[in-house]
Write an enzyme that holds these catalytic residues in place. Structure first.
Site, short mmCIF file in Angstrom:
data_model
loop_
_atom_site.label_atom_id
_atom_site.label_comp_id
_atom_site.label_asym_id
_atom_site.label_seq_id
_atom_site.Cartn_x
_atom_site.Cartn_y
_atom_site.Cartn_z
N GLY A 133 -11.18 5.32 3.70
CA GLY A 133 -12.52 4.86 4.06
C GLY A 133 -12.96 5.18 5.48
O GLY A 133 -14.16 5.26 5.75
N GLY A 189 -7.59 9.20 6.83
CA GLY A 189 -7.70 9.55 8.24
C GLY A 189 -9.13 9.78 8.70
O GLY A 189 -10.07 9.78 7.91
N ASP A 201 0.83 -1.21 0.00
CA ASP A 201 0.00 0.00 0.00
C ASP A 201 0.87 1.27 0.00
O ASP A 201 1.80 1.38 0.80
CB ASP A 201 -0.88 -0.05 1.27
O1 G3H Z 1 -4.44 3.12 2.16
C1 G3H Z 1 -5.03 3.25 3.25
C2 G3H Z 1 -6.28 3.96 3.34
O2 G3H Z 1 -6.63 4.66 2.25
C3 G3H Z 1 -6.86 4.16 4.64
O3 G3H Z 1 -7.59 5.33 4.86
O4 G3H Z 1 -7.10 5.67 7.26
O5 G3H Z 1 -9.01 6.85 6.15
O6 G3H Z 1 -9.11 4.41 6.58
P1 G3H Z 1 -8.24 5.58 6.30
ZN ZN Z 2 -4.77 4.94 1.00
#
Ligand code: G3H
Ligand code: ZN
Length: 292
Positions: free
Chosen positions: A220, A190, A84
């Site tokens: 998300g 975040g 990622d």
């Molecule tokens: O790649 C990781 C995400 O896009 C996580 O985003 O921390 O808002 O759940 P988030």
């Molecule tokens: Zn991300």
């Protein structure tokens, strides 16, 4: 007899066909891994484990591959491993060589042309390895501002309103030859205390149409349920969740330590943290896999 395991590409196709999305969850340790696996197994849905460069360094690149492969082979369960937000060709290459199923080259901060150049380099390498080994490796890139850091933010950071245009999305995907595309469609990384913006589902649908490839929604955590379901209906195939898992883990671990000051056995201290992660992942997967 074991049934043939679908590849990640096949699982994504299947998700599109059903009108659902595959959950992608970031982990840092074995507790996170078990929490995600337990939830996905309970619901019997495919799942992706994500490792940022920092998470990967902590858990171990080859160690993570071994964990995911063990569950996939031993339990015949569709679990996949994604690199990622990797920032360099070298770190993407290392993950492909180690056996990751997919990689994200994250150079959205560069100019359009520079972003294409490095993305193309990663795509070419993945294709070469596929040719040599037969292993299908998916490459994702992002374009536009989707923020940084799976942490808690007081307010929406500047730049969050700048969405990916149709023209840029189309050109980028055509030129870079990626398998998956992460556009900026409203969400950012975040949890935001003042609340997250809504997803522009209309834009998702149009980008899906002009690019012709599956789309990924980042950031998300903290989105409203309706934003998820609208985004999935509009063409999102994978959804990333990280901050919510981090928070659940931290809170459960702190509580466990405070509630049991005499306890010294790690697996007893950590069990509530695994359960807390499992709950977050279970609820999100259930929502992402609703059939309309
Ligand atoms: O790649 C990781 C995400 O896009 C996580 O985003 O921390 O808002 O759940 P988030
Ligand atoms: Zn991300």
């Amino acid at each position: 007899m074991k049934t043939k395991m679908n590849t990640l590409r096949e699982c994504i196709k299947e998700a599109e066909r059903k009108g659902v999305a595959i959950g992608h969850f970031n982990i840092s340790n074995l507790e996170g891994f078990h929490g995600v696996c337990n939830a996905a197994k309970k619901l019997n849905v495919p799942v992706i484990i994500g490792l940022s460069e920092g998470e990967e360094e902590f858990i171990g690149r080859e160690e993570a591959v071994a964990l995911v492969y063990t569950i996939r082979e031993r339990d015949n369960f569709p679990i996949f491993l994604n690199a990622d937000h990797h920032k360099s060709f070298e770190s993407v290459k290392a993950c492909i060589d180690a056996g990751f199923d997919s990689v994200i080259i994250d150079r959205a901060k560069l100019s359009f042309d520079e972003n294409i150049k490095i993305t193309k380099e990663c795509v070419d390498y993945a294709r070469m390895i596929t040719k040599e080994t037969g292993k299908d490796i998916l490459v994702e890139a992002e374009l536009g501002y989707i923020g940084e850091g799976s942490n808690i933010k007081d307010v929406i950071p500047e730049g969050a309103g700048i969405l990916t245009t149709l023209k840029d999305a189309k050109n980028f995907v055509e030129m870079a030859g990626v398998d998956l595309f992460a556009p900026s469609v409203g969400s950012i990384h975040g949890l935001i205390k003042s609340g997250k913006p809504h997803i522009n589902a209309g834009l998702v649908a149009e980008i899906r149409k002009v690019t012709g490839i599956p789309l990924v929604l980042h950031g998300g955590s903290g989105l409203r349920d309706v934003d998820f379901t609208n985004a999935i209906k509009a063409g999102i195939s994978i959804i990333h969740i990280s901050t919510e898992i981090r928070l659940a883990y931290d809170e459960a671990l702190k509580k466990s330590l405070l509630d049991n000051p005499q306890e010294t056995t790690p697996y007893k201290i950590l069990e509530p943290a695994v359960e807390a992660i499992e709950k977050v992942v279970y609820d999100r997967l259930k929502l992402f896999n609703l059939l309309f």
